[in-house]
Write an enzyme that holds these catalytic residues in place. Sequence first.
Site, mmCIF file in Angstrom:
data_model
loop_
_atom_site.group_PDB
_atom_site.id
_atom_site.type_symbol
_atom_site.label_atom_id
_atom_site.label_comp_id
_atom_site.label_asym_id
_atom_site.label_seq_id
_atom_site.Cartn_x
_atom_site.Cartn_y
_atom_site.Cartn_z
ATOM 1 N N ASP A 182 0.826 -1.220 0.000
ATOM 2 C CA ASP A 182 0.000 0.000 0.000
ATOM 3 C C ASP A 182 0.854 1.262 0.000
ATOM 4 O OD1 ASP A 182 0.865 -0.847 2.566
ATOM 5 O OD2 ASP A 182 -0.434 0.667 3.475
ATOM 6 N N GLU A 183 0.252 2.337 -0.475
ATOM 7 C CA GLU A 183 0.782 3.689 -0.332
ATOM 8 C C GLU A 183 2.250 3.826 -0.734
ATOM 9 O OE1 GLU A 183 -1.652 5.830 3.138
ATOM 10 O OE2 GLU A 183 -0.264 4.329 3.907
ATOM 11 N N VAL A 184 2.572 3.349 -1.915
ATOM 12 C CA VAL A 184 3.945 3.488 -2.376
ATOM 13 C C VAL A 184 4.104 4.842 -3.070
ATOM 14 C CG1 VAL A 184 5.774 2.466 -3.782
ATOM 15 C CG2 VAL A 184 4.068 0.999 -2.673
#
Lengths: 539, 539
Positions: free
Chosen positions: A332-334
């Site tokens: 997630d949330e790269v």
Amino acid sequence: MARFFGKWYCITDLRFWLLVIILFNDAEQVNAVWPMPQRISQSTQQYTLNPQAFLFQYSNGSVVQPGCSVLDTAFKRYFAIIFPDVTGEGRNSYHIWFEPAAFTVFVDVKKDECDGYPDENSAENYKLSISAGQAVLSSETVWGALRGLESLSQLVYQDDYGAYFINKTEIEDFPRFPFRGLLLDTSRHYLPVQAILKTLDAMAYSKFNVFHWHIVDDPSFPYQSRTFPDLSNKGAFHPLTHIYTQTDVRRVIAHARLRGIRVVPEFDSPGHTQSWGKGQHDLLTPCYKGDVPSGMYGPVNPILDSSYKFMAQLYKEVALVFPDSYVHLGGDEVSFTCWKSNPNVRAFMAKMGFGSDYTKLESFYMENIMNMTAALNKTSIVWQDVFDYHERIPQDTVLEIWKGTPPKYREELSRITKAGHRVLLSAPWYLNHISYGQDWQNAYLVAPRNFSGTEAQKKLVIGGEVCMWGEYVDATNLTPRLWPRACAAAERLWSDEEQTSSVAQAYPRLQEFRCKLLRRGIQAEPLFVGHCKHEYQGA
Amino acid sequence: MARFFGKWYCITDLRFWLLVIILFNDAEQVNAVWPMPQRISQSTQQYTLNPQAFLFQYSNGSVVQPGCSVLDTAFKRYFAIIFPDVTGEGRNSYHIWFEPAAFTVFVDVKKDECDGYPDENSAENYKLSISAGQAVLSSETVWGALRGLESLSQLVYQDDYGAYFINKTEIEDFPRFPFRGLLLDTSRHYLPVQAILKTLDAMAYSKFNVFHWHIVDDPSFPYQSRTFPDLSNKGAFHPLTHIYTQTDVRRVIAHARLRGIRVVPEFDSPGHTQSWGKGQHDLLTPCYKGDVPSGMYGPVNPILDSSYKFMAQLYKEVALVFPDSYVHLGGDEVSFTCWKSNPNVRAFMAKMGFGSDYTKLESFYMENIMNMTAALNKTSIVWQDVFDYHERIPQDTVLEIWKGTPPKYREELSRITKAGHRVLLSAPWYLNHISYGQDWQNAYLVAPRNFSGTEAQKKLVIGGEVCMWGEYVDATNLTPRLWPRACAAAERLWSDEEQTSSVAQAYPRLQEFRCKLLRRGIQAEPLFVGHCKHEYQGA
């Protein structure tokens, strides 16, 4: 506190039930079970229980017999829960196997999984029949028997003089969803092992069956790896006091197993890995400012073979340490900012023909990681982000939906199930978020299968998870923030949706269940004005 | 956790301070004091403290000498706080009066109030001078000495090997506001006495000096009255387990006194009295539906002599039981619906010439009550509502402002101080209200004297109160909801506003203070991501 007088939730034929209310008094209240069983018939016919003459016994026909670790320990545990005033010798009365007992709980289990672990296919259904002098609890597995013992324990109540009672009751029960999870984040704050064990206890009371251990993240790396000890030596808040040793991890897994709870670890990458970089040289991408490294680091470096070699070794260890067949890979949330700044990454992008689409680089990375875990015979869970940049996701990967409010996450449920993936819903259950008032109601009114899609798509929703992220949470406020709010999600994930669609009807039952949690030592906060017979005394 | 390295807050001449930083290591950190003292100069000159050779001693010139209950017990308490790792015999080392000590805290107090209670005029100023081998703590009163001991205790720190240190320090300190209160509501939920005592401990750590005990309200009447035992027999959640006996009340008052904390009880009327009606016949106004009583009851019946007779007797008891010269009369949120429905009340209105203005009836009632407490030599505090229907309020009545957000409560501050009344501000400090994130910052940035008015008006702001109303709060979540959020208000009420105007500068100090609270057994929640050396272990 509002008192709950039994309601008849009767699905089966009522003709055999004789209702005689002779006298109306406190002891005649019919107690509820949380989460609501699929089918329950309760009568006002009341039986007195004597702790000195109460025993659990394996039925003659049961495949499982004394020596079964899961149930032997559960009998001990539930004896203490059912008779909270009994101390010392009394607690051992279930050992008096050969004396005549006034009330016997016969337990009949069909499969011997006593030394195994619960898994995604574990049957949790059970039947419980309580009549004069006995209860009969039958289930396919020991995990189902645990659920039945929990229900049984909730049916016992005390009058003002401390006497114990149970009412004539029939229950036929099974979970609506096989995956009923709860996430703890032990990176943003370290949670002492004791706090995790206590959470597992409370999970069992609400019939949660998966502990999602978000064990590491940017702020700290408390997992003490056998292969890479420097990860916690350098990445934990403190290398000795703020870590989980192998013994700690084993203790958590064993505690969970005995309660029929799976432990699914998450080692989130390529983002959320700042703390990893402290103990593992060259793992993270060096960020650049113009032509020179800025000294900052970004996500795991996806262009180096060494990164994949490290991840493969780490996951190999994880696969050995955590017995569950699932593992959570994060994803997630790269942020692409650092990757974009790095000339070597840009060169790699060009070489691979990714153009300037960094989601392709991210997919490339995740694909490699998913292949590793597949080779280890593990099913991967990833956050929805991995689907959102939709490249070649193995079909058996489970997607966890965490973004957005109802209309938004419903669209995502449609999209992902349409692609044939199984999904977990956690978006409406981020219980670290708080607001003033009775916000458990929002958690209660979630309808996980209310999205546009075929019946086949709906079946791909295998459950959901309560998430307790750690930005503002540690052992000081974990328990009152989780309980009883998480119970709302627990009922949504276990019970029939139509039978449990009313917040007003749930309220007095949840009040009562919260008092039971207090009585069991769980520091569960109040829903609203009122009191419990036994208040929380610790301060 | 972010570590706080000492800053020089130096108001007095610095010429005599020699700063030599020989080596930079953990043990050289200079510790902060919360709330920030008015004047503090700290040096990096460090002294080692040996628990076996550390003692508190009354100065030769001190009016107060051994036998002073307040300070004798404080020495014991603070020894344990300063040396948390020392157990058993070590804890008594301060008794070794005649042996040479490596470090002596000389305490010099000018007035003997050892057996008295702190009051509105109690001086809390102190001076603390720490140098080689000794600390000199001088104050006018024992209450000031308590504040100085608290500051001293916060200056002591440990290195990684457990050794204790204190730095050369000079403090000259006094509170900005004389009234720094904290309200607990024990009616909406019952709080066990232990939870109240623990709150008093934490209050002392933050230098709060008034415990506002909102002891009864609509939901329950837990105060066990000597004069009217039926009030709790019938009005408490439970007449035996959910009450405060006279012994409990004495225990709370004694515990508070030893920490320099006043106990101001609130018996709120004429509204918020539903529970009173259960044990006191004819006290509440019968509501009508048309021409007949509806069976419901409203506020205290203001037209019956018996109501005033009852209130006079109750307040007479309250005046005896609670030694503080202040008493809170409530007077908030009186609904007129029931009064309007009652034909006898309407007849009384006509007879009194009140027309249809029920605020006149309310004023009539409150005026009677305020006269009662005046006759008992008590100063009354009432909620702002009583001013808002502005009829004849005795000049020395203190008004507590609880309504509205900043612009609104500032107008109220102007209006009430213009009328010459003293005020307490609580509107921005309703800490029962919660939201996600670092909401302590709002509590910190309150400016109680920022309203339009003369200097004389500003001086009428005597302080403020943190309120912890009980709708959603009981002993399970009280402590993490209060602490460290209440510390923000504590610093605003004690410290110089200009020196403490920055949230960014406060953050690391509050992080550190919160870790100290944990170390002292206060279950204070985290501000944000991070850790304390000693985490909360209970679960």
